[in-house]
Scaffold this active site. Structure first.
Site, mmCIF file in Angstrom:
data_model
loop_
_atom_site.group_PDB
_atom_site.id
_atom_site.type_symbol
_atom_site.label_atom_id
_atom_site.label_comp_id
_atom_site.label_asym_id
_atom_site.label_seq_id
_atom_site.Cartn_x
_atom_site.Cartn_y
_atom_site.Cartn_z
ATOM 1 N N PHE A 123 44.614 71.629 4.945
ATOM 2 C CA PHE A 123 45.055 70.296 4.506
ATOM 3 C C PHE A 123 45.492 70.422 3.048
ATOM 4 O O PHE A 123 44.673 70.741 2.177
ATOM 5 C CB PHE A 123 43.847 69.355 4.640
ATOM 6 C CG PHE A 123 44.063 67.934 4.209
ATOM 7 C CD1 PHE A 123 44.791 67.050 4.988
ATOM 8 C CD2 PHE A 123 43.494 67.461 3.033
ATOM 9 C CE1 PHE A 123 44.948 65.723 4.598
ATOM 10 C CE2 PHE A 123 43.642 66.136 2.631
ATOM 11 C CZ PHE A 123 44.380 65.268 3.423
ATOM 12 N N GLU A 127 47.214 68.907 -6.120
ATOM 13 C CA GLU A 127 48.194 69.638 -6.938
ATOM 14 C C GLU A 127 47.609 69.848 -8.327
ATOM 15 O O GLU A 127 46.662 69.151 -8.714
ATOM 16 C CB GLU A 127 49.493 68.819 -7.046
ATOM 17 C CG GLU A 127 50.156 68.611 -5.706
ATOM 18 C CD GLU A 127 51.497 67.901 -5.821
ATOM 19 O OE1 GLU A 127 51.942 67.635 -6.961
ATOM 20 O OE2 GLU A 127 52.078 67.629 -4.766
ATOM 21 N N ILE A 346 11.149 75.047 -7.738
ATOM 22 C CA ILE A 346 9.901 75.389 -7.034
ATOM 23 C C ILE A 346 9.735 76.917 -6.968
ATOM 24 O O ILE A 346 8.629 77.435 -7.121
ATOM 25 C CB ILE A 346 9.869 74.745 -5.619
ATOM 26 C CG1 ILE A 346 9.694 73.227 -5.758
ATOM 27 C CG2 ILE A 346 8.759 75.347 -4.746
ATOM 28 C CD1 ILE A 346 9.804 72.440 -4.470
ATOM 29 N N GLU A 372 37.040 66.908 -1.433
ATOM 30 C CA GLU A 372 37.255 65.747 -0.538
ATOM 31 C C GLU A 372 37.140 64.428 -1.302
ATOM 32 O O GLU A 372 36.695 63.412 -0.779
ATOM 33 C CB GLU A 372 36.262 65.807 0.631
ATOM 34 C CG GLU A 372 36.848 65.495 1.984
ATOM 35 C CD GLU A 372 37.869 66.513 2.469
ATOM 36 O OE1 GLU A 372 38.018 67.588 1.844
ATOM 37 O OE2 GLU A 372 38.550 66.197 3.453
HETATM 38 N N1 COS Z 1 41.044 54.337 3.063
HETATM 39 C C1 COS Z 1 42.084 53.530 3.301
HETATM 40 N N2 COS Z 1 42.904 53.122 2.329
HETATM 41 C C2 COS Z 1 42.676 53.544 1.080
HETATM 42 C C3 COS Z 1 41.595 54.375 0.760
HETATM 43 C C4 COS Z 1 40.764 54.784 1.821
HETATM 44 N N3 COS Z 1 39.728 55.588 1.619
HETATM 45 N N4 COS Z 1 41.623 54.602 -0.574
HETATM 46 C C5 COS Z 1 42.690 53.937 -1.069
HETATM 47 N N5 COS Z 1 43.314 53.308 -0.073
HETATM 48 C C6 COS Z 1 44.510 52.480 -0.155
HETATM 49 C C7 COS Z 1 44.323 51.257 -1.046
HETATM 50 O O1 COS Z 1 43.671 50.229 -0.346
HETATM 51 C C8 COS Z 1 45.774 50.922 -1.363
HETATM 52 O O2 COS Z 1 46.328 50.185 -0.298
HETATM 53 P P1 COS Z 1 47.570 49.174 -0.535
HETATM 54 O O3 COS Z 1 48.686 50.004 -1.105
HETATM 55 O O4 COS Z 1 47.847 48.648 0.823
HETATM 56 O O5 COS Z 1 47.039 48.166 -1.505
HETATM 57 C C9 COS Z 1 46.442 52.291 -1.400
HETATM 58 O O6 COS Z 1 45.551 53.196 -0.736
HETATM 59 C C10 COS Z 1 46.686 52.813 -2.787
HETATM 60 O O7 COS Z 1 45.470 52.652 -3.472
HETATM 61 P P2 COS Z 1 45.439 52.472 -5.013
HETATM 62 O O8 COS Z 1 46.583 51.618 -5.458
HETATM 63 O O9 COS Z 1 44.069 52.063 -5.372
HETATM 64 O O10 COS Z 1 45.750 53.944 -5.451
HETATM 65 P P3 COS Z 1 45.209 54.786 -6.641
HETATM 66 O O11 COS Z 1 46.216 55.827 -6.836
HETATM 67 O O12 COS Z 1 44.855 53.912 -7.795
HETATM 68 O O13 COS Z 1 43.837 55.471 -6.183
HETATM 69 C C11 COS Z 1 42.251 56.627 -4.807
HETATM 70 C C12 COS Z 1 43.365 55.582 -4.904
HETATM 71 C C13 COS Z 1 41.692 57.040 -6.132
HETATM 72 C C14 COS Z 1 41.169 56.051 -3.931
HETATM 73 C C15 COS Z 1 42.924 57.839 -4.096
HETATM 74 O O14 COS Z 1 43.918 58.381 -4.929
HETATM 75 C C16 COS Z 1 41.972 58.931 -3.707
HETATM 76 O O15 COS Z 1 41.318 58.842 -2.676
HETATM 77 N N6 COS Z 1 41.912 60.003 -4.522
HETATM 78 C C17 COS Z 1 41.116 61.166 -4.208
HETATM 79 C C18 COS Z 1 41.918 62.127 -3.433
HETATM 80 C C19 COS Z 1 41.045 63.131 -2.757
HETATM 81 O O16 COS Z 1 40.106 62.820 -2.060
HETATM 82 N N7 COS Z 1 41.423 64.408 -2.941
HETATM 83 C C20 COS Z 1 40.732 65.480 -2.337
HETATM 84 C C21 COS Z 1 41.643 66.111 -1.364
HETATM 85 S S1 COS Z 1 40.939 67.266 -0.312
HETATM 86 S S2 COS Z 1 39.907 68.459 -1.398
#
Ligand code: COS
Length: 392
Positions: A123, A127, A346, A372
């Site tokens: 997956f 970046e 421990i 994740e």
């Molecule tokens: N499930 C469903 N929808 C989600 C979500 C989730 N877990 N997290 C965010 N969203 C949705 C928001 O509800 C928003 O929806 P709308 O556009 O309909 O309003 C959309 O995604 C964009 O969210 P937002 O505007 O809050 O985006 P941001 O860029 O501010 O941040 C986070 C969103 C930080 C939650 C997201 O970037 C994230 O999950 N980052 C971590 C990435 C990650 O896990 N990387 C690891 C990869 S594998 S090692």
């Protein structure tokens, strides 16, 4: 203790047997050499651990997240990296499961089910400049006639060097931010795909984490998952599905460290009595065991909710899947860090040496707080869901 169905009890039993008989004897050597354990991957394939997301007609369990959690927890009890390889592979299959059309599923699942070759999937979202801030990815996709051209670099991709299929997210119009993102499957042998730097990690040694570089990789609409612009939803749906499995991995690591520390406390004598007779140790062990049990309950509660097959983002949000998945991941990862650190404590000086497995478990636990989605990001997801009802 979990109340498992007969099917899940059986899967847990098989995973426990493989973990104890095949993985545990290799754990120390894999951590020391960092060699990718293809022999274990082949065993996982035979046991069906690489098919868990596939439909039943391909020998799979149709995306049963509870089964994935059980397998990953059992493997992680004995060793982190050998549990991460099938975990990352199954996470790679989740975007296919939630968004691929029938032809794409047939093509990819047939490859995974091929008897003579073991295919892994990765997956590819992160970046160099877009880790937590995933939507600001720079990998671009440009459409020209019937073709898409993919350019950019993904980083810290688990299974990157050993997978044959990558799920890659790219933006065609950064001004649209999340709505400009599309998801594609890309095969490693496509012209323009290269594997970049391999990371030298603190823990999870033996599982590879690499850069992937895409130089004008030509794709067709057959590679596009869902529709153009669906990529963000596909990524978020995947993370909601995968986070409980990372939680299960953390629970496994914590349980492994707890079991080792308990046995040690029973055998080790200081001041003329067993460590286990000291109230200070008893209190530590009681807290560790309580935390592990609470984390496990949260993980399997989230997994059960996901097994209701609510794959569209709207449905997931409506019933709070994103929140529960994030809770399962954040709580279990913090528990794993705390419990493995206490296990090292421990064991004292012995715990700090590589002769004993708890220092490895502590290094492996750290990864679960980071990948994740970092534990800080999980808290953002949880808080947003809690306050969502007040938002317009
Ligand atoms: N499930 C469903 N929808 C989600 C979500 C989730 N877990 N997290 C965010 N969203 C949705 C928001 O509800 C928003 O929806 P709308 O556009 O309909 O309003 C959309 O995604 C964009 O969210 P937002 O505007 O809050 O985006 P941001 O860029 O501010 O941040 C986070 C969103 C930080 C939650 C997201 O970037 C994230 O999950 N980052 C971590 C990435 C990650 O896990 N990387 C690891 C990869 S594998 S090692």
């Amino acid at each position: 203790m979990l109340n498992l169905s007969e099917k899940h009890g059986m899967i847990r039993m098989i995973a426990e047997k493989i973990a104890n008989e095949k993985v545990a004897p290799r754990a120390k050597e894999i951590d020391a050499t960092g060699a990718f354990p293809w022999d274990l991957v082949d065993i996982y394939k035979k046991q069906g651990f690489l098919y868990l997301m596939l439909p039943e007609r391909f020998g799979g369990l149709d995306g049963d997240i509870t089964s994935l959690c059980l397998v990953i927890e059992e493997l992680a009890k004995v060793s982190g990296a050998p549990s991460l390889i099938p975990l990352a592979h199954n996470v790679g299959l989740m975007p296919i499961m939630v968004s691929a059309n029938e032809e794409q599923k047939e093509y990819i699942y047939s490859k995974i089910a091929e008897p003579d070759k073991t295919y892994l999937v990765a997956f590819a979202l992160s970046e160099p400049d877009a880790g937590s801030d995933a939507s600001h990815m720079r990998t671009s996709v440009t459409k020209d006639g019937h073709y898409y051209y993919l350019n950019g670099k993904k980083s810290m991709i688990t299974n990157g060097a050993n997978a044959q299929i990558y799920i890659v997210f790219a933006n065609s119009n950064p001004k649209l931010r999340t709505r400009g993102i599309s998801a594609f499957y890309v095969e490693r042998d496509y012209p323009g795909v290269t594997i970049g730097k391999s990371e030298d990690k603190m823990g999870m040694i033996g599982s590879d984490m690499t850069e992937l570089i895409f130089d004008n990789v030509r794709l067709t609409k057959d590679n596009l998952l869902g529709k153009e612009g669906d990529g963000w939803d596909i990524a978020m749906s995947t993370l909601n599905l995968s986070r409980p499995a990372v939680g299960a991995q953390a629970v496994g690591i914590a349980q492994g460290a707890l079991d080792y520390a308990v046995e040690y406390a029973w055998k080790r004598v200081q001041f003329g009595q067993k460590l286990a007779d000291f109230e200070g140790i008893q209190f530590m062990v009681a807290d560790m065991a309580t935390q592990v049990e609470a984390a496990r309950a949260l993980v399997y509660d989230a997994a059960h909710l996901l097994d209701m097959k609510v794959y569209e983002r709207d449905k997931m949000s409506a019933i709070g899947v994103d929140k529960l998945s994030a809770m399962a991941k954040v709580f279990s990862a913090d528990v794993a860090m705390k419990v493995t650190t206490d296990a090292v404590q421990i064991l004292g000086g012995c715990g700090y040496t590589k002769e004993y497995p708890v220092e490895r478990m502590m290094r492996d636990a750290k990864a679960t707080q980071i990948y994740e989605g970092t534990n800080q990001i999980q808290r953002i997801v949880i808080a947003r869901d809690i306050f969502r009802k007040f938002m317009g």
